[in-house]
Design a protein around this motif. Structure first.
Motif, PDB file in Angstrom:
ATOM      1  N   GLY A   1       0.614  -1.322   0.071  1.00  0.00           N
ATOM      2  CA  GLY A   1       0.105   0.061   0.092  1.00  0.00           C
ATOM      3  C   GLY A   1       0.841   1.168  -0.100  1.00  0.00           C
ATOM      4  O   GLY A   1       0.051   2.315  -0.005  1.00  0.00           O
TER       5      GLY A   1
ATOM      6  N   ARG B   1      -2.473  -4.885  -3.240  1.00  0.00           N
ATOM      7  CA  ARG B   1      -3.403  -3.592  -3.284  1.00  0.00           C
ATOM      8  C   ARG B   1      -2.007  -2.424  -3.509  1.00  0.00           C
ATOM      9  O   ARG B   1      -1.197  -2.374  -2.531  1.00  0.00           O
ATOM     10  CB  ARG B   1      -4.029  -3.315  -2.460  1.00  0.00           C
ATOM     11  CG  ARG B   1      -4.669  -1.580  -2.746  1.00  0.00           C
ATOM     12  CD  ARG B   1      -5.391  -1.259  -1.439  1.00  0.00           C
ATOM     13  NE  ARG B   1      -5.662   0.176  -1.729  1.00  0.00           N
ATOM     14  CZ  ARG B   1      -5.105   1.094  -1.538  1.00  0.00           C
ATOM     15  NH1 ARG B   1      -3.754   1.163  -0.970  1.00  0.00           N
ATOM     16  NH2 ARG B   1      -5.625   2.388  -1.632  1.00  0.00           N
ATOM     17  N   LEU B   2      -1.773  -1.828  -4.644  1.00  0.00           N
ATOM     18  CA  LEU B   2      -0.991  -0.895  -4.889  1.00  0.00           C
ATOM     19  C   LEU B   2      -1.489   0.643  -4.499  1.00  0.00           C
ATOM     20  O   LEU B   2      -2.685   0.744  -4.157  1.00  0.00           O
ATOM     21  CB  LEU B   2      -0.383  -0.717  -6.253  1.00  0.00           C
ATOM     22  CG  LEU B   2       0.254  -2.148  -6.621  1.00  0.00           C
ATOM     23  CD1 LEU B   2       0.613  -1.911  -8.189  1.00  0.00           C
ATOM     24  CD2 LEU B   2       1.460  -2.294  -5.846  1.00  0.00           C
TER      25      LEU B   2
ATOM     26  N   GLY C   1      -1.044   3.315  -5.830  1.00  0.00           N
ATOM     27  CA  GLY C   1      -1.304   4.162  -7.003  1.00  0.00           C
ATOM     28  C   GLY C   1      -0.911   3.784  -8.192  1.00  0.00           C
ATOM     29  O   GLY C   1       0.321   3.167  -8.441  1.00  0.00           O
TER      30      GLY C   1
ATOM     31  N   ARG D   1      -9.975  -3.237  -4.676  1.00  0.00           N
ATOM     32  CA  ARG D   1      -8.840  -3.124  -4.216  1.00  0.00           C
ATOM     33  C   ARG D   1      -8.662  -1.631  -3.794  1.00  0.00           C
ATOM     34  O   ARG D   1      -7.895  -1.460  -3.098  1.00  0.00           O
ATOM     35  CB  ARG D   1      -7.787  -3.581  -5.138  1.00  0.00           C
ATOM     36  CG  ARG D   1      -7.880  -5.172  -5.469  1.00  0.00           C
ATOM     37  CD  ARG D   1      -6.575  -5.280  -6.534  1.00  0.00           C
ATOM     38  NE  ARG D   1      -6.706  -6.922  -7.162  1.00  0.00           N
ATOM     39  CZ  ARG D   1      -5.609  -7.188  -7.799  1.00  0.00           C
ATOM     40  NH1 ARG D   1      -4.393  -6.575  -7.825  1.00  0.00           N
ATOM     41  NH2 ARG D   1      -5.650  -8.530  -8.234  1.00  0.00           N
TER      42      ARG D   1
ATOM     43  N   THR E   1      -7.381   0.581  -5.758  1.00  0.00           N
ATOM     44  CA  THR E   1      -5.965   1.283  -6.299  1.00  0.00           C
ATOM     45  C   THR E   1      -6.278   2.288  -7.384  1.00  0.00           C
ATOM     46  O   THR E   1      -6.797   2.180  -8.433  1.00  0.00           O
ATOM     47  CB  THR E   1      -5.199   0.363  -6.909  1.00  0.00           C
ATOM     48  OG1 THR E   1      -4.703  -0.682  -6.126  1.00  0.00           O
ATOM     49  CG2 THR E   1      -3.918   0.950  -7.449  1.00  0.00           C
TER      50      THR E   1
END
Length: 570
Positions: free
Chosen positions: A446, A470-471, A473, A494, A496
């Motif tokens: 994250g 989950r990233l 962005g 997620r 993102t």
């Protein structure tokens, strides 16, 4: 008429003929470049030096380690030879370099004109060294001459050639004064050498390489200013030079030595990488890494990733705890190191209020908005620029280029090109490994941003869609979503954010004809997706890319999840 002249030049000299400028000295410089490029042949056989200057007490193991670290040449200092005596150390070093796949440049620059015998003795020593080198000619790529003024180097160059080192071997002359003045004109000894025309050394020999030594400004007030200066150190004159190479070291102004030293090896490695990014010379560069901090051995022992051309280049938040990482992928035929010259892309913008005295100033330069903008690094932001591998490109007949995947077609922007899926998979695995490495440092995914430009955009999007976590962005600039990239069913959940930027004048990635359609699956996913379309922006517009990246980071950084005092994103 001008076009007819250009066509005639191309027919006579080839398509790469540099053409004619208004300035005679510029024409001379361009002609010298063209002559060497023509006679040396394939650039793959004679790539620019990515060289390491070794100390006088070097070992053969140092040569092997330099090649393994990513250098392609070593610069070996020679003691002045004794007539009738061989140099077994040099012979062994040349064999080691050959076995390691590297090239050798012999360094005579420490020899003094003031020693006994003066110039005659110096010429004799150069002749002896050249004769020894001529016996193993294919292993020697260049000779750095003793430090004499450029206009006095002609006799030494003649000794090299007479001893058997022909003009395929570069004669390197160290330039002590500035080659270009503040107005962009040739200056000093270089101007005099170019003005001599066909009677002068540069044209008469054809392969005299001028060496430029990079120095950091003594007036710099911070380590960040030093890094910026290194990244811009060749901008003002490298491309205007005739045959040239650069040399740089790690010395910093005394007043900043303590704070820079406290940042550790990462700061020195980034300094070297930024110097490299600034080099635009015909013959590449050499680095001097010997210092009290042990940088030479750190590099040779692979505690540095630089100068490995496949390794990532990194902008570190020196002196701060890393709170987030942006991984940004370059485009086709580009490289990650080029972004080290673009630090402002990854900063916040702060407007500097204009002084009252300036408000009444009619000077247009003072009214330029960029003159009143300050770029401030985000605290704790680490930016990683992976380098794509050098791979054969099928649609270009196997020509090797830096690419994230292998193209099998080139539709010149009319529609999406086909490619070798295995090459994409290989790159995506590597990007996932980089993400995992950063996750291990930061605690979870994250705090990881992922993005890229052009081909790098497509790979970044594919990597994001296939990564299980989950990233924080995703940003894509001047690219598209690959037709085979599947959007996960849980993408919306997620959370993102995906921010996509394209220019409406982009003929390589034309938005309306086909690029917009590739994003339809992402639009239908229900996820947080936003598009920014900019009028009059074509492919590869650096200023637009910088604006887009700053806008993305400004939005992302405002989110509470990136507050260093906030809890980690789960």
């Amino acid at each position: 008429e001008d076009e007819d002249d250009e066509d005639e030049d191309e027919a006579t000299f080839g398509e790469e003929y540099p053409g004619v400028e208004d300035d005679a000295l510029t024409n001379m410089s361009n002609f010298l470049r063209h002559v060497v490029e023509t006679h040396r042949g394939d650039s793959d056989a004679h790539p620019p030096w990515r060289g390491l200057c070794l100390p006088l007490d070097y070992s053969n193991a140092d040569i092997e380690a330099a090649m393994e670290a990513g250098f392609n040449a070593v610069r070996l200092p020679l003691a002045r030879p004794t007539p009738g005596c061989s140099d077994p150390k040099l012979e062994a070093a040349l064999k080691t370099a050959q076995a390691s796949g590297g090239r050798v440049v012999l360094d005579l620059s420490a020899w003094s004109l003031r020693s006994k015998g003066g110039q005659d003795a110096l010429r004799s020593s150069v002749s002896l060294a050249a004769s020894a080198a001529a016996k193993v000619r294919p292993l020697v790529d260049g000779v750095v001459l003793p430090k004499v003024p450029l206009q006095s180097a002609g006799l030494l160059v003649k000794e090299l050639r007479a001893a058997g080192l022909d003009a395929t071997v570069a004669a390197v002359v160290c330039l002590e004064d500035a080659p270009i003045d503040d107005e962009g004109n040739y200056a000093g000894t270089l101007r005099r050498a170019l003005s001599a025309g066909e009677t002068g050394l540069l044209l008469n020999d054809g392969h005299v390489v001028v060496e430029l030594f990079r120095r950091l400004p003594e007036e710099a007030e911070s380590p960040r200013e030093l890094l910026t200066a290194a990244a811009m150190s060749g901008d003002s004159y490298d491309e205007a030079m005739p045959l040239s190479c650069a040399r740089f070291g790690l010395r910093v102004p005394d007043k900043l030595a303590g704070v820079c030293g406290a940042f550790g090896a990462a700061w020195r490695e980034e300094l070297a990488a930024r110097y490299e990014a600034a080099v635009g010379t015909t013959h590449g560069w050499f680095a001097t890494l010997e210092d009290s901090a042990g940088s030479l051995q750190a590099c040779l022992q692979r505690r540095w990733t630089w100068p490995d051309p496949l390794a990532s280049r990194i902008m570190w938040p020196h002196g701060e705890k890393t709170v987030a990482t942006l991984i940004y992928l370059h485009g086709f035929m580009a490289d990650g190191g080029s972004y080290l010259q673009c630090q402002e892309y990854f900063c916040s913008e702060e407007t500097i209020p204009r002084d009252e005295d300036d408000e009444d100033d009619d000077d247009e330069d003072d009214k330029d908005e960029t003159d009143r903008m300050l770029y401030v690094p985000y605290p704790g932001l680490k930016v990683v620029f992976p380098n794509a591998p050098l791979r054969p490109i099928s649609c270009y007949g196997g020509r090797k280029e830096l690419a994230w995947y292998d193209y099998t077609t080139d539709h010149e922007g009319l529609r999406e090109d086909t490619f070798v899926f295995a090459s994409l998979e290989e790159s995506v695995r590597r990007i996932h490994e980089i993400i995992d490495h950063e996750v291990a440092k930061l605690g979870n995914s994250g705090r990881i941003f992922l993005g890229g430009a052009s081909q790098g955009c497509a790979v970044a999007l594919h990597a994001a869609m296939t990564y299980p976590g989950r990233l924080a962005g995703v940003i894509g600039t001047q690219g598209h979503l690959l037709s085979l990239t599947e959007v996960p069913d849980d993408w919306a959940s997620r959370g993102t954010p995906v921010r996509l930027y394209n220019g409406l004048a982009d003929t390589t990635m034309p938005w309306e004809s086909w690029v917009s359609e590739t994003y339809e699956r992402l639009r239908q996913s229900g996820g947080d997706v936003q598009f920014t379309l900019t009028e009059d922006v074509d492919h590869g517009d650096d200023e637009a890319e910088g604006r887009w990246l700053r806008a993305f980071l400004a939005e992302m950084w405002a989110r509470p999840a990136l507050d260093p005092s906030a809890s980690w994103v789960k």
